[in-house]
Motif scaffolding. Structure first.
Motif, mmCIF file in Angstrom:
data_model
loop_
_atom_site.group_PDB
_atom_site.id
_atom_site.type_symbol
_atom_site.label_atom_id
_atom_site.label_comp_id
_atom_site.label_asym_id
_atom_site.label_seq_id
_atom_site.Cartn_x
_atom_site.Cartn_y
_atom_site.Cartn_z
ATOM 1 N N ASN A 32 19.731 111.440 112.349
ATOM 2 C CA ASN A 32 20.198 111.158 110.801
ATOM 3 C C ASN A 32 22.079 110.727 110.802
ATOM 4 O OD1 ASN A 32 17.921 110.495 109.389
ATOM 5 N ND2 ASN A 32 17.645 112.366 109.006
ATOM 6 N N ALA A 33 22.414 112.223 111.141
ATOM 7 C CA ALA A 33 24.097 111.602 111.216
ATOM 8 C C ALA A 33 24.369 113.132 112.322
ATOM 9 C CB ALA A 33 24.362 113.192 109.467
ATOM 10 N N MET A 34 25.626 112.858 112.425
ATOM 11 C CA MET A 34 26.819 113.857 113.154
ATOM 12 C C MET A 34 27.978 113.970 111.985
ATOM 13 S SD MET A 34 26.706 111.739 116.449
ATOM 14 C CE MET A 34 26.984 113.052 117.475
ATOM 15 N N ALA A 35 28.497 115.148 113.137
ATOM 16 C CA ALA A 35 29.768 116.090 111.618
ATOM 17 C C ALA A 35 30.393 117.128 113.106
ATOM 18 C CB ALA A 35 28.574 116.815 110.491
ATOM 19 N N TRP A 36 31.736 116.857 113.009
ATOM 20 C CA TRP A 36 32.232 118.292 113.469
ATOM 21 C C TRP A 36 31.885 119.026 112.353
ATOM 22 C CZ3 TRP A 36 34.187 117.815 117.936
ATOM 23 C CH2 TRP A 36 34.399 116.715 118.109
ATOM 24 N N TYR A 37 32.373 120.318 112.684
ATOM 25 C CA TYR A 37 32.274 121.485 111.900
ATOM 26 C C TYR A 37 33.753 122.783 112.865
ATOM 27 C CZ TYR A 37 27.874 121.463 110.554
ATOM 28 O OH TYR A 37 26.447 121.270 109.455
ATOM 29 N N ARG A 38 33.973 123.658 112.186
ATOM 30 C CA ARG A 38 34.942 124.296 112.753
ATOM 31 C C ARG A 38 34.997 125.513 112.026
ATOM 32 N NH1 ARG A 38 40.509 122.008 109.552
ATOM 33 N NH2 ARG A 38 39.789 122.748 107.924
ATOM 34 N N ARG A 66 43.609 113.425 105.872
ATOM 35 C CA ARG A 66 44.310 113.567 107.845
ATOM 36 C C ARG A 66 43.234 113.079 108.638
ATOM 37 N NH1 ARG A 66 46.196 118.547 109.030
ATOM 38 N NH2 ARG A 66 43.724 119.529 107.299
ATOM 39 N N PHE A 67 42.646 114.166 108.213
ATOM 40 C CA PHE A 67 40.983 113.622 109.480
ATOM 41 C C PHE A 67 40.373 112.133 109.284
ATOM 42 C CE2 PHE A 67 40.380 118.140 110.766
ATOM 43 C CZ PHE A 67 42.220 118.003 110.574
ATOM 44 N N THR A 68 40.258 111.774 110.174
ATOM 45 C CA THR A 68 39.043 110.464 109.966
ATOM 46 C C THR A 68 38.306 110.814 111.973
ATOM 47 O OG1 THR A 68 40.961 109.099 109.560
ATOM 48 C CG2 THR A 68 38.693 107.659 110.659
ATOM 49 N N ILE A 69 36.423 110.741 111.405
ATOM 50 C CA ILE A 69 35.428 110.975 111.955
ATOM 51 C C ILE A 69 34.792 109.064 112.476
ATOM 52 C CG2 ILE A 69 33.611 110.533 110.329
ATOM 53 C CD1 ILE A 69 32.095 112.520 112.290
ATOM 54 N N ASN A 96 27.833 118.599 116.290
ATOM 55 C CA ASN A 96 27.092 118.445 115.697
ATOM 56 C C ASN A 96 26.188 117.633 114.770
ATOM 57 O OD1 ASN A 96 25.325 118.655 112.752
ATOM 58 N ND2 ASN A 96 24.904 120.697 113.713
ATOM 59 N N ALA A 97 24.916 117.686 115.575
ATOM 60 C CA ALA A 97 23.980 116.561 115.665
ATOM 61 C C ALA A 97 22.527 116.964 114.641
ATOM 62 C CB ALA A 97 23.341 115.388 116.710
ATOM 63 N N ARG A 98 22.308 115.567 113.440
ATOM 64 C CA ARG A 98 21.180 116.710 112.935
ATOM 65 C C ARG A 98 20.109 115.203 113.311
ATOM 66 N NH1 ARG A 98 23.082 116.651 107.936
ATOM 67 N NH2 ARG A 98 22.175 114.258 106.824
ATOM 68 N N SER A 99 19.093 116.126 113.544
ATOM 69 C CA SER A 99 17.901 114.890 114.071
ATOM 70 C C SER A 99 17.452 114.354 112.910
ATOM 71 C CB SER A 99 17.041 115.317 114.985
ATOM 72 O OG SER A 99 16.034 116.491 113.918
ATOM 73 N N LYS A 100 16.228 113.303 112.418
ATOM 74 C CA LYS A 100 15.462 112.692 111.107
ATOM 75 C C LYS A 100 14.631 113.267 111.147
ATOM 76 C CE LYS A 100 15.885 108.298 113.625
ATOM 77 N NZ LYS A 100 17.539 107.585 112.524
#
Length: 116
Positions: A32-38, A66-69, A96-100
């Motif tokens: 559904n989405a992918m993300a970056w965490y820190r 400043r950041f671009t995904i 991070n990846a969030r499945s359906k």
């Protein structure tokens, strides 16, 4: 089995740039989405940036401008371009990846250190 592998972290001076990569073992359109965490020492893990299957992006206020995904679907890779880095950006960055179905998958993390 879903695997996420981050790369691109390192040491950079304040004002510099880094590009993180997250390679997945399956098509990124399977999520559904992918993300970056820190996560910085002593702090909770925080969401930095998200990209959905439609290509919509969302950023934390602290990194906007400043950041671009971005993503490269044929390469099953998501990127985080980080510019104008400050010491406050020092952290371990996680893909991070969030499945359906709502399951979350995580990479092993990559260290980003910004010196003043």
């Amino acid at each position: 089995q879903v695997q996420l592998v981050e790369s691109g972290g390192g040491l950079v001076q304040a004002g510099g740039s880094l590009r993180l990569s997250c390679a997945t073992s399956v098509s990124i359109f399977g999520f559904n989405a992918m993300a970056w965490y820190r996560q910085a020492p002593g702090n909770q893990r925080e969401l930095v940036a998200t990209i959905t299957t439609t290509g919509s992006t969302i950023y934390a206020d602290s990194v906007k401008g400043r950041f671009t995904i971005s993503r490269d679907a044929p390469k099953n890779t998501v990127y985080l371009q980080m510019n104008s880095l400050t010491p406050e950006d020092t952290a371990v960055y996680y893909c991070n990846a969030r499945s359906k179905l709502g399951a979350h998958y995580w990479g092993q993390g990559t260290q980003v250190t910004v010196s003043s």
